[in-house]
Design a protein around this motif. Structure first.
Motif, mmCIF file in Angstrom:
data_model
loop_
_atom_site.group_PDB
_atom_site.id
_atom_site.type_symbol
_atom_site.label_atom_id
_atom_site.label_comp_id
_atom_site.label_asym_id
_atom_site.label_seq_id
_atom_site.Cartn_x
_atom_site.Cartn_y
_atom_site.Cartn_z
ATOM 1 N N ALA A 133 -3.301 11.181 19.947
ATOM 2 C CA ALA A 133 -4.710 10.911 20.260
ATOM 3 C C ALA A 133 -5.205 9.678 19.513
ATOM 4 N N ALA A 134 -4.686 9.445 18.308
ATOM 5 C CA ALA A 134 -5.095 8.251 17.553
ATOM 6 C C ALA A 134 -4.599 7.001 18.273
ATOM 7 N N ASP A 135 -3.379 7.085 18.807
ATOM 8 C CA ASP A 135 -2.816 5.919 19.495
ATOM 9 C C ASP A 135 -3.591 5.584 20.775
ATOM 10 N N SER A 136 -4.119 6.602 21.438
ATOM 11 C CA SER A 136 -4.817 6.327 22.701
ATOM 12 C C SER A 136 -6.336 6.197 22.512
ATOM 13 N N TYR A 137 -6.814 6.344 21.255
ATOM 14 C CA TYR A 137 -8.261 6.332 21.009
ATOM 15 C C TYR A 137 -8.943 5.085 21.574
ATOM 16 N N SER A 138 -8.397 3.925 21.249
ATOM 17 C CA SER A 138 -9.059 2.683 21.649
ATOM 18 C C SER A 138 -9.212 2.611 23.166
ATOM 19 N N ASP A 139 -8.140 2.885 23.894
ATOM 20 C CA ASP A 139 -8.214 2.810 25.359
ATOM 21 C C ASP A 139 -9.208 3.816 25.916
ATOM 22 N N ARG A 140 -9.185 5.022 25.363
ATOM 23 C CA ARG A 140 -10.076 6.060 25.903
ATOM 24 C C ARG A 140 -11.536 5.724 25.614
ATOM 25 N N ALA A 141 -11.807 5.240 24.397
ATOM 26 C CA ALA A 141 -13.204 4.911 24.057
ATOM 27 C C ALA A 141 -13.671 3.695 24.857
ATOM 28 N N LEU A 142 -12.796 2.702 24.996
ATOM 29 C CA LEU A 142 -13.215 1.491 25.708
ATOM 30 C C LEU A 142 -13.470 1.748 27.183
ATOM 31 N N ARG A 143 -12.778 2.722 27.739
ATOM 32 C CA ARG A 143 -12.995 3.023 29.156
ATOM 33 C C ARG A 143 -14.450 3.399 29.384
ATOM 34 N N ARG A 144 -14.999 4.199 28.489
ATOM 35 C CA ARG A 144 -16.401 4.602 28.642
ATOM 36 C C ARG A 144 -17.338 3.436 28.354
ATOM 37 N N VAL A 145 -17.023 2.705 27.278
ATOM 38 C CA VAL A 145 -17.877 1.564 26.907
ATOM 39 C C VAL A 145 -17.898 0.554 28.032
ATOM 40 N N ALA A 146 -16.704 0.273 28.601
ATOM 41 C CA ALA A 146 -16.612 -0.763 29.621
ATOM 42 C C ALA A 146 -17.416 -0.400 30.864
ATOM 43 N N LEU A 147 -17.527 0.887 31.165
ATOM 44 C CA LEU A 147 -18.321 1.290 32.321
ATOM 45 C C LEU A 147 -19.733 0.766 32.188
ATOM 46 N N HIS A 148 -20.243 0.765 30.949
ATOM 47 C CA HIS A 148 -21.600 0.276 30.721
ATOM 48 C C HIS A 148 -21.600 -1.216 30.497
ATOM 49 N N ALA A 149 -20.616 -1.692 29.721
ATOM 50 C CA ALA A 149 -20.580 -3.117 29.412
ATOM 51 C C ALA A 149 -20.329 -3.935 30.668
ATOM 52 N N LEU A 150 -19.600 -3.366 31.630
ATOM 53 C CA LEU A 150 -19.320 -4.099 32.861
ATOM 54 C C LEU A 150 -20.604 -4.517 33.562
ATOM 55 N N LEU A 151 -21.630 -3.743 33.347
ATOM 56 C CA LEU A 151 -22.891 -4.056 34.000
ATOM 57 C C LEU A 151 -23.543 -5.268 33.362
ATOM 58 N N VAL A 152 -23.092 -5.622 32.173
ATOM 59 C CA VAL A 152 -23.848 -6.627 31.434
ATOM 60 C C VAL A 152 -23.035 -7.846 30.992
ATOM 61 N N VAL A 153 -21.700 -7.771 30.977
ATOM 62 C CA VAL A 153 -20.950 -8.964 30.595
ATOM 63 C C VAL A 153 -20.837 -9.875 31.819
#
Ligand code: FAD
Ligand code: DHB
Length: 357
Positions: free
Chosen positions: A325-345
């Motif tokens: 889970a530590a190894d996949s943390y970044s990808d899993r967290a970024l998936r959610r962040v990117a859903l929102h960030a995609l609207l704004v970058v």
């Protein structure tokens, strides 16, 4: 000193992480540059999504929230002469809660104090070392000017957008997506009952306005302004008049009630996403890895979502030696962040990120 996890930053991400880790039997020390009083008084976010409320409820931190928070079914969207209610409960079966970040922080600090959490406030010169080795450590200077060293299994960088954690990752490793907007929000807090039952997001030719609230007796309102606006140059009357025009005072009998302004500030609008959110034994969470403009009320909610993923990942790594889970943390967290960030970058970066995901 030695502990299992050094948590840098006593914002909502760091505080909640210490709480969730403790529930999994993992010991941590929270390091913070500011004073305990400063952290407790900062006025910031105010709207909690249902997923955030679920996380807080899951660890027994929703008592005061349910008593004093205001549950809203949805929001109003308006433009001149027209106001529409969007009912989130009808549309997606979820509500939102008005409950200030100051209150979330207060609940977290009270819970951590009761559990004997170790906090070190008012430190300086925080530095992270040996992140890609097995024995990472943090050095800092304490309030009495003494140099200190904290040896750990892992470091959680919860130190906001200007903290040292993200900067400790070699520049060859990380990538950033960033956008600065040509406008800002002028936010006020006022000692007056809200003039609306749920939040009003208003389009107006003069610029956007938002009527939010913190409680049944405290209103929070925003005006879109130019980023170079000096809040001190606006009189209280000017602020209320602009809000009244943009929010539609007088339309269909609706009235905006002014009151004493107790706080004012201009918030820049910036989107920033950093990847990866993990480097060796360093894990970033919250604003340390991503900033979204206040428009969507996402920042605090994203910080809570990160920590809800990070705590079990660190606990599995430390308690059981299971690094999955530590190894996949970044990808899993970024998936959610990117859903929102995609609207704004910007579009190129959005398309690139979308392909990667
Ligand atoms: P922070 O709350 O920034 O906490 C980071 C902590 O790290 C701070 O306490 C800082 O002092 C500490 N730190 C920094 N450097 C060091 C160091 N060297 N050593 C040790 N500690 C350090 N979000 C919403 O969802 N809705 C809103 O309406 C909203 N309004 C906002 C209004 C304002 C004025 C601001 C600034 C933000 C707003 N946000 C809002 C965003 C939201 O407040 C943040 O997303 C949230 O605080 C993120 O939590 P965090 O714990 O990641 O970071
Ligand atoms: C608040 C801020 C927002 O950006 C938002 O969309 C909703 C509420 C607030 O500060 O209350």
């Amino acid at each position: 000193m030695r502990t299992q996890v050094a948590i840098i930053g006593a914002g909502p991400a760091g505080l909640l992480l210490s709480h969730l880790l403790a529930a999994d039997g993992v010991e941590s020390v929270v390091l913070e540059t500011r004073s305990r009083e400063y952290v407790a008084a900062r006025i910031r976010a105010g709207l909690l999504e249902s997923s955030t409320v679920d996380v807080l409820a899951g660890c027994g931190l929703d008592g005061r929230l349910r008593e004093q928070g205001l549950e809203h079914r949805g929001i109003y969207l308006q433009w001149p002469e027209e106001r529409h209610h969007l009912d989130f409960v009808d549309l997606v079966g979820r509500s939102v809660w008005v409950y200030g970040q100051t209150e979330v922080t207060r609940d977290l600090v009270a819970a951590r104090d009761a559990a004997g959490q170790q906090f070190v406030y008012e430190i300086s010169d925080t530095a992270l070392h040996d992140l890609d080795g097995d024995c990472p450590y943090v050095t800092y200077v304490d309030i009495d000017g003494r140099e200190q060293r904290l040896d750990v299994d892992a470091i959680a960088g919860c130190d906001g957008s200007f903290g040292p954690s993200r900067k400790a990752i070699p520049s060859s490793v990380g990538r950033t997506w960033e956008r600065t907007y040509p406008f800002a929000w002028f936010g006020i807090l006022a000692d007056v009952a809200p003039s609306t039952d749920e939040l009003i997001y208003a389009w107006h030719a003069e610029g956007f306005a938002l009527h939010s609230m913190r409680s049944e007796s405290v209103s929070r309102l925003y005006l879109q302004v130019s980023p170079d606006t000096d809040p001190a140059t606006w009189s209280d009357d000017q602020i209320w008049e602009a809000l009244a025009r943009r929010l539609g005072h007088g339309q269909n009998g609706w009235e905006l009630h002014p009151g004493p302004i107790t706080d004012r500030s201009v918030l820049p609008m910036r989107s920033y996403v950093y990847e990866p959110m993990r480097y060796g034994q360093l894990f970033l969470a919250g604003d340390a890895a991503h900033i979204v403009p206040p428009t969507g009320a996402k920042g605090l909610n994203l910080a809570v979502a990160d920590v809800a993923l990070l705590a079990p990942a660190l606990a599995a790594m430390i308690n059981k030696g299971d690094r999955g889970a530590a190894d996949s943390y970044s990808d899993r967290a970024l998936r959610r962040v990117a859903l929102h960030a995609l609207l704004v970058v910007d579009d190129d970066h959005a398309a690139h990120t979308r392909r990667r995901l």
